[in-house]
Design a protein around this motif. Structure first.
Motif, PDB file in Angstrom:
ATOM      1  N   ILE A 269      47.969  35.946  35.309  1.00  0.00           N
ATOM      2  CA  ILE A 269      46.567  36.331  35.134  1.00  0.00           C
ATOM      3  C   ILE A 269      45.681  35.093  35.222  1.00  0.00           C
ATOM      4  N   GLY A 270      44.576  35.230  35.952  1.00  0.00           N
ATOM      5  CA  GLY A 270      43.591  34.163  36.033  1.00  0.00           C
ATOM      6  C   GLY A 270      42.280  34.595  35.401  1.00  0.00           C
ATOM      7  N   THR A 271      41.335  33.672  35.393  1.00  0.00           N
ATOM      8  CA  THR A 271      40.036  33.930  34.773  1.00  0.00           C
ATOM      9  C   THR A 271      38.921  33.571  35.754  1.00  0.00           C
ATOM     10  N   VAL A 272      37.943  34.475  35.887  1.00  0.00           N
ATOM     11  CA  VAL A 272      36.794  34.211  36.756  1.00  0.00           C
ATOM     12  C   VAL A 272      35.950  33.106  36.119  1.00  0.00           C
ATOM     13  N   ILE A 273      35.692  32.038  36.891  1.00  0.00           N
ATOM     14  CA  ILE A 273      34.846  30.964  36.365  1.00  0.00           C
ATOM     15  C   ILE A 273      33.493  30.904  37.076  1.00  0.00           C
ATOM     16  N   ALA A 274      33.396  31.562  38.249  1.00  0.00           N
ATOM     17  CA  ALA A 274      32.115  31.594  38.968  1.00  0.00           C
ATOM     18  C   ALA A 274      32.127  32.766  39.936  1.00  0.00           C
ATOM     19  N   LEU A 275      30.935  33.303  40.214  1.00  0.00           N
ATOM     20  CA  LEU A 275      30.798  34.467  41.091  1.00  0.00           C
ATOM     21  C   LEU A 275      29.516  34.300  41.897  1.00  0.00           C
ATOM     22  N   ASP A 276      29.586  34.555  43.230  1.00  0.00           N
ATOM     23  CA  ASP A 276      28.387  34.360  44.035  1.00  0.00           C
ATOM     24  C   ASP A 276      28.452  35.179  45.318  1.00  0.00           C
ATOM     25  N   ARG A 277      27.696  36.256  45.427  1.00  0.00           N
ATOM     26  CA  ARG A 277      27.473  37.039  46.641  1.00  0.00           C
ATOM     27  C   ARG A 277      28.720  37.282  47.486  1.00  0.00           C
ATOM     28  N   GLY A 278      29.713  37.860  46.897  1.00  0.00           N
ATOM     29  CA  GLY A 278      30.890  38.251  47.661  1.00  0.00           C
ATOM     30  C   GLY A 278      32.089  37.350  47.535  1.00  0.00           C
ATOM     31  N   ILE A 279      31.976  36.243  46.777  1.00  0.00           N
ATOM     32  CA  ILE A 279      33.159  35.409  46.547  1.00  0.00           C
ATOM     33  C   ILE A 279      33.269  35.123  45.049  1.00  0.00           C
ATOM     34  N   ALA A 280      34.480  34.850  44.607  1.00  0.00           N
ATOM     35  CA  ALA A 280      34.729  34.520  43.195  1.00  0.00           C
ATOM     36  C   ALA A 280      35.622  33.291  43.128  1.00  0.00           C
ATOM     37  N   MET A 281      35.339  32.424  42.156  1.00  0.00           N
ATOM     38  CA  MET A 281      36.209  31.284  41.878  1.00  0.00           C
ATOM     39  C   MET A 281      37.025  31.622  40.635  1.00  0.00           C
ATOM     40  N   VAL A 282      38.343  31.492  40.740  1.00  0.00           N
ATOM     41  CA  VAL A 282      39.240  31.908  39.665  1.00  0.00           C
ATOM     42  C   VAL A 282      40.164  30.754  39.298  1.00  0.00           C
ATOM     43  N   ARG A 283      40.324  30.520  37.997  1.00  0.00           N
ATOM     44  CA  ARG A 283      41.226  29.490  37.502  1.00  0.00           C
ATOM     45  C   ARG A 283      42.437  30.158  36.848  1.00  0.00           C
ATOM     46  N   GLY A 284      43.618  29.577  37.068  1.00  0.00           N
ATOM     47  CA  GLY A 284      44.798  30.060  36.355  1.00  0.00           C
ATOM     48  C   GLY A 284      45.865  30.673  37.226  1.00  0.00           C
ATOM     49  N   LEU A 285      45.540  31.039  38.480  1.00  0.00           N
ATOM     50  CA  LEU A 285      46.541  31.645  39.362  1.00  0.00           C
ATOM     51  C   LEU A 285      47.253  30.533  40.141  1.00  0.00           C
ATOM     52  N   SER A 286      48.096  29.801  39.446  1.00  0.00           N
ATOM     53  CA  SER A 286      48.692  28.586  40.024  1.00  0.00           C
ATOM     54  C   SER A 286      49.700  28.874  41.123  1.00  0.00           C
ATOM     55  N   ALA A 287      50.342  30.035  41.114  1.00  0.00           N
ATOM     56  CA  ALA A 287      51.386  30.333  42.107  1.00  0.00           C
ATOM     57  C   ALA A 287      50.922  31.333  43.162  1.00  0.00           C
ATOM     58  N   VAL A 288      49.641  31.699  43.162  1.00  0.00           N
ATOM     59  CA  VAL A 288      49.149  32.701  44.111  1.00  0.00           C
ATOM     60  C   VAL A 288      49.238  32.164  45.536  1.00  0.00           C
ATOM     61  N   LYS A 289      49.398  33.065  46.515  1.00  0.00           N
ATOM     62  CA  LYS A 289      49.565  32.664  47.915  1.00  0.00           C
ATOM     63  C   LYS A 289      48.312  32.982  48.724  1.00  0.00           C
ATOM     64  N   ASN A 290      48.168  32.282  49.841  1.00  0.00           N
ATOM     65  CA  ASN A 290      47.014  32.498  50.712  1.00  0.00           C
ATOM     66  C   ASN A 290      47.023  33.916  51.282  1.00  0.00           C
ATOM     67  N   GLN A 291      45.850  34.561  51.283  1.00  0.00           N
ATOM     68  CA  GLN A 291      45.626  35.924  51.769  1.00  0.00           C
ATOM     69  C   GLN A 291      46.315  36.994  50.930  1.00  0.00           C
ATOM     70  N   GLU A 292      46.760  36.620  49.732  1.00  0.00           N
ATOM     71  CA  GLU A 292      47.308  37.619  48.802  1.00  0.00           C
ATOM     72  C   GLU A 292      46.166  38.411  48.173  1.00  0.00           C
ATOM     73  N   LEU A 293      46.430  39.682  47.897  1.00  0.00           N
ATOM     74  CA  LEU A 293      45.445  40.516  47.213  1.00  0.00           C
ATOM     75  C   LEU A 293      45.528  40.284  45.706  1.00  0.00           C
ATOM     76  N   VAL A 294      44.376  40.210  45.063  1.00  0.00           N
ATOM     77  CA  VAL A 294      44.311  40.151  43.600  1.00  0.00           C
ATOM     78  C   VAL A 294      43.376  41.258  43.133  1.00  0.00           C
ATOM     79  N   GLN A 295      43.540  41.642  41.873  1.00  0.00           N
ATOM     80  CA  GLN A 295      42.773  42.776  41.335  1.00  0.00           C
ATOM     81  C   GLN A 295      41.825  42.321  40.237  1.00  0.00           C
ATOM     82  N   PHE A 296      40.560  42.765  40.369  1.00  0.00           N
ATOM     83  CA  PHE A 296      39.535  42.477  39.384  1.00  0.00           C
ATOM     84  C   PHE A 296      39.330  43.709  38.500  1.00  0.00           C
TER      85      PHE A 296
END
Length: 505
Positions: A31-58
């Motif tokens: 689980i990660g945490t949203v640290i910033a949000l701006d017009r269609g993109i989100a910056m998330v901290r904590g997903l250290s093992a996530v892969k490029n183009q992987e889907l995540v759920q908000f």
């Protein structure tokens, strides 16, 4: 001191128990945490093992696609409404890549890039799911392009023909009829066993609704899938839309069917990607586009091809649309796409303003593949057609400087006017290829020289009837036969006699 040793001992025992009895895999969540949000993109901290183009759920079930892997945070493109998402919200990994359901049931439906229906006709039964990002078929899996894909538009089928598996760019200034050519081509695929996919990127819903109504009116919706990423949708949906539409087309292609896909338009797609890249703080390049803007379109269009029989034998034909400004063909995005595609159909605003529709500029338009697929009888006359029309355009310019013209020049000008008139065509009225051949045969051989310009359209309808009545002539053309002098002269005499009788010239 003994108390501390005892506590450490108990702690070590707890660790041993944890190692000895590991948790089940499905009990683990990253689980990660949203640290910033701006017009269609989100910056998330904590997903250290996530892969490029992987889907995540908000929260709320909104999905996002991982796109930036930075040391301290992950940049995610949002694929849904993000009004309720805020800093501090939890984000979960799904361990899946972005995909789309595929099925024959999508025919006649309106969907979004995630495969969700937008037409209120209920859910669609999916046969399976395909990732939206797929490798283009390797060269050894591809077959030569040899079958024509008829658009039903005389100016295109004659001069810039398209083959099944080709990538033909449609470009021109705003409001010059680019979408109309694509819609005409879709309408012309009725009863031709060609599945059509219309991918709308960043357009107003009112425009898409109008297109749906046109396809319904001309009975072309039943063989068409409409994918919509509207102007009010997040830019992430506009970005993935053409890739999702292509995966849907590949499902049919790999099962041996022919597919036509229209991307309307890739200008808005490039702008969506530029917006996302700037928000993700990627370094900008020319015109603020990111450095890989060429790559995102090349990897999309390389997926269009004609497969060998042992790999399915189907084809995927692409008609990407691009918008130019002030007739500037050398702008960044147009030149990129011209270099990727197998030819282009250029629509000129000057021709459009003269009242000639479609406004195809024959001199600038080219097909690098489709000429090989053209019917041999059509190929016999297109060389003469191009030459006669180019001579006419040159003479028309110079004739404005002289009051007196010799007889040969006047004849060339009169024939050129009739060729231009024959190239004109009302929208949403595609013409069968055999009728087109009959019309151009009559024009180029002087049969219509005595017909008034305002009666050319009526003459074309008469010629069309003659073609359909002459079954032997049609069969010869459709079986890729060539026209000998006897066949050609017999047909022209028949046309001349009928025109004299019905038009009285």
């Amino acid at each position: 001191m003994p108390m501390l040793k005892e506590q450490l001992s108990l702690f070590d025992e707890a660790i041993e128990l944890t190692v000895a009895e590991p948790l089940e895999a499905h009990d683990l969540e990253e689980i990660g945490t949203v640290i910033a949000l701006d017009r269609g993109i989100a910056m998330v901290r904590g997903l250290s093992a996530v892969k490029n183009q992987e889907l995540v759920q908000f929260p709320g079930g909104v999905m996002g696609m991982v796109y930036n892997l930075d040391p301290h945070y992950v940049g995610i493109i949002l694929l849904g409404g993000f009004e309720h998402i805020k800093a501090g919200d939890c984000v979960k990994r799904t361990f899946m890549v972005a995909d789309i359901p595929v099925s024959d049931s999508f025919l006649g439906r309106v969907i979004n890039p995630l495969g969700n229906p937008l037409d209120e006709k209920g859910p669609v039964d999916a046969q399976r799911r395909l990732p939206i990002e797929r490798e283009a078929p390797p060269i050894m899996h591809r077959a030569p392009i040899h079958d024509p894909l008829q658009t039903g538009i005389k100016a295109i089928d004659s001069v810039v023909p398209i083959g099944k598996g080709q990538r033909e760019l449609i470009l021109g200034d705003r409001q010059t009829g680019k979408t109309t050519i694509a819609i005409d081509t879709i309408i012309n695929q009725r009863d031709k066993n060609v599945i059509c996919i219309y991918c709308s990127i960043g357009q107003q819903i009112s425009s898409v609704t109008k297109i749906i109504e046109i396809l319904k009116r001309y009975n072309a919706l039943k063989h068409t899938i409409i994918m919509v990423a509207g102007a009010e949708d997040p830019p992430g949906l506009a970005y993935i839309a053409p890739y999702a539409a292509t995966s849907l087309g590949e499902f049919f292609m790999e099962s041996g069917r022919d597919v036509l896909i229209v991307y309307d338009d890739l200008t808005k797609h490039a702008r969506s990607y530029r917006e996302l890249s700037l928000l993700l703080e990627r370094p900008p390049g020319r015109e603020a586009y990111p450095g890989d803007i060429f790559y995102i379109h090349s990897r999309l269009l390389e997926r269009s091809t004609h497969l060998k029989e042992k790999y399915g034998g189907g084809s995927l034909t692409a008609l990407p649309i691009i918008e130019t400004q002030a007739e500037n063909l050398s702008a960044y995005i147009p030149t990129n796409l011209i270099s990727i595609t197998d030819g282009q159909i250029y629509l000129s605003p000057k021709i459009f303003q003269m009242g000639n529709f479609p406004a195809v500029n024959i001199g600038t338009s080219v097909s690098r593949v489709g000429g090989k697929t053209q019917l041999p009888a059509y190929r016999q006359i297109t060389g003469m057609l191009k030459l006669s029309y180019s001579q006419f355009e040159e003479l028309e310019i110079f004739s404005g400087f002289s009051a007196k013209l010799d007889e040969d020049t006047l004849k060339t000008l009169e024939k050129g006017k009739r060729i231009r008139k024959a190239l004109n065509q009302p929208k949403y009225s595609p013409i069968d290829v055999t009728e087109q051949i009959g019309i151009f045969l009559a024009v180029l051989n002087g049969v219509l020289d005595s017909v008034d310009l305002d009666k050319i359209e009526e003459s074309e309808q008469i010629i069309g009837k003659i073609v359909w009545e002459n079954e032997a002539f049609r069969t010869l053309l459709m079986n890729r036969g060539t026209l000998d002098n006897d066949t050609k002269n017999g047909f022209l005499q028949m046309v001349e006699d009928r025109l004299k009788k019905e038009l009285g010239f």
